[in-house]
Scaffold this motif. Structure first.
Motif, PDB file in Angstrom:
ATOM      1  N   ASP A 212       4.958  26.685  20.698  1.00 28.36           N
ATOM      2  CA  ASP A 212       5.854  25.545  20.464  1.00 28.36           C
ATOM      3  C   ASP A 212       6.897  25.862  19.385  1.00 28.36           C
ATOM      4  OD1 ASP A 212       4.397  24.187  22.347  1.00 28.36           O
ATOM      5  OD2 ASP A 212       3.269  22.975  20.919  1.00 28.36           O
ATOM      6  N   ALA A 213       6.449  26.638  18.395  1.00 33.23           N
ATOM      7  CA  ALA A 213       7.373  26.969  17.286  1.00 33.23           C
ATOM      8  C   ALA A 213       8.473  27.938  17.703  1.00 33.23           C
ATOM      9  CB  ALA A 213       6.582  27.559  16.119  1.00 33.23           C
ATOM     10  N   SER A 214       8.326  28.542  18.874  1.00 39.40           N
ATOM     11  CA  SER A 214       9.350  29.485  19.339  1.00 39.40           C
ATOM     12  C   SER A 214      10.667  28.792  19.659  1.00 39.40           C
ATOM     13  CB  SER A 214       8.859  30.223  20.590  1.00 39.40           C
ATOM     14  OG  SER A 214       7.657  30.923  20.349  1.00 39.40           O
ATOM     15  N   HIS A 215      10.603  27.544  20.040  1.00 42.31           N
ATOM     16  CA  HIS A 215      11.825  26.814  20.392  1.00 42.31           C
ATOM     17  C   HIS A 215      12.385  26.139  19.139  1.00 42.31           C
ATOM     18  CE1 HIS A 215      13.894  23.369  22.811  1.00 42.31           C
ATOM     19  NE2 HIS A 215      14.773  24.281  22.354  1.00 42.31           N
ATOM     20  N   VAL A 216      13.533  26.649  18.718  1.00 42.11           N
ATOM     21  CA  VAL A 216      14.238  26.067  17.563  1.00 42.11           C
ATOM     22  C   VAL A 216      15.633  25.669  18.001  1.00 42.11           C
ATOM     23  CG1 VAL A 216      15.019  26.451  15.204  1.00 42.11           C
ATOM     24  CG2 VAL A 216      12.959  27.610  16.026  1.00 42.11           C
TER      25      VAL A 216
END
Length: 330
Positions: free
Chosen positions: A323-327
């Motif tokens: 989830d943290a990959s999408h910024v």
């Protein structure tokens, strides 16, 4: 034996006036003997063919009809070929835990019920010889002969959730009496414990020549389900104590599910990245690569887990990293 009884219903031994026997019906008989120089008399009954290694029991009751208990007894158990061989002591036998075999001292049985146990060493029939010595009378009642061979002792191999069969082994239960070492043919009944604590029969199988057993399951084993195995000896009807086993956690089943969940989360995030208008082409490529690496790392950590907590923790961390990959851009 004489062809006709005397006035009291006793049949006398021919040749010597030593002992006489009276059948009373209802599985009972009376023995009356005169000392006649200390000789012993006997009467024998022949069994059907027995099974080697099986345990048998002769039950009866005795009562001295008078105050005198000078008529003594012992037993000899031999195959028909050895019956006339007086030097053959036959099998070892016990009455009420006391050795009463041919070479043992004469005994004066107490009034009441008795059981005589022995283990067959042949598949032949046997003569059970009642031997008496002394003077007096003795009544035998309730004579009965049965197979009391104990069932083998069951064990269940470890069961993991998802298994489609359960198996185990059966071990010898009567080592002290020289019983069976091959338990082939004993029946194994397998039960499943339901939510109400009741044992429900799942199926039955038989022990093979190696003392093993196996039973296919109609439904795969479920985590924490209890199975119970009870063995029955088909000749005697004797049952074993129960052996229980609880279905254990199977990491492989849960690893596959959690890894697929991570894959689904990865695909969702990659789709979000591809459709994010705030990102440049270069940013989308980098974040998609980061999501792919997070998926690879997360699935590898799930594979390392051996407990529910470890696998659950690896999944949650992997999902967080994906989830943290999408910024989103600005």
């Amino acid at each position: 034996m004489s062809d006709t009884p005397d006035a009291d219903g006793f049949y006398k031994t021919n040749g010597i006036n030593l002992a006489s026997y009276r059948p009373n019906g209802n599985n009972s008989m009376s023995i009356k003997q005169t000392n006649n120089g200390g000789q012993a008399a006997s009467i024998a009954t022949q069994t059907n063919n027995l099974a080697s290694g099986h345990r048998y029991q002769l039950s009866f009751s005795t009562k001295y009809p008078t105050a005198s208990k000078s008529l003594l007894m012992k037993f000899r158990i031999v195959t028909p070929n050895n019956f006339t061989n007086s030097s053959d002591p036959g099998l070892s036998a016990n009455i009420d835990g006391k050795d009463v075999s041919y070479n043992s001292p004469w005994m004066s049985p107490s009034d009441g019920n008795h059981t005589m146990d022995f283990t067959s060493t042949s598949d032949d029939s046997y003569f059970i010889e009642f031997r008496t010595s002394g003077t007096g009378s003795l009544d035998f009642n309730g004579i009965n002969f049965i197979d009391v061979t104990p069932a083998g002792i069951p064990s269940i191999n470890n069961i993991s959730e998802g298994q489609n069969a359960i198996s185990g082994k059966v071990s010898q239960s009567d080592t002290s009496t020289g019983g069976r070492t091959i338990l082939k043919g004993d029946t194994v009944n397998v039960y499943q414990t339901n939510d109400q604590g009741q044992n429900i029969l799942v199926g039955r199988t038989v022990v093979d020549e190696n003392n093993n057993w196996s039973l296919p399951l109609d439904n795969s084993a479920v985590l924490n389900q209890q199975y119970t195995a009870i063995v029955t000896n088909n000749s005697s009807g004797q049952k074993s104590a129960a052996s229980n086993s609880i279905v254990q956690y199977n990491p492989a089943i849960h690893q596959q599910t959690y890894k697929q969940n991570l894959q689904d989360e990865h695909d969702k995030i990659v789709n979000d990245i591809a459709n994010d208008p705030t990102l440049t082409t270069e940013e989308k490529a980098k974040q998609t690569g980061d999501a792919g690496q997070a998926l690879t790392n997360g699935q590898a950590e799930i594979d390392k887990g051996t407990t529910a907590d470890q696998i659950d923790s690896a999944y949650n961390q992997g999902k967080t990293n994906i989830d943290a990959s999408h910024v989103p851009g600005t």
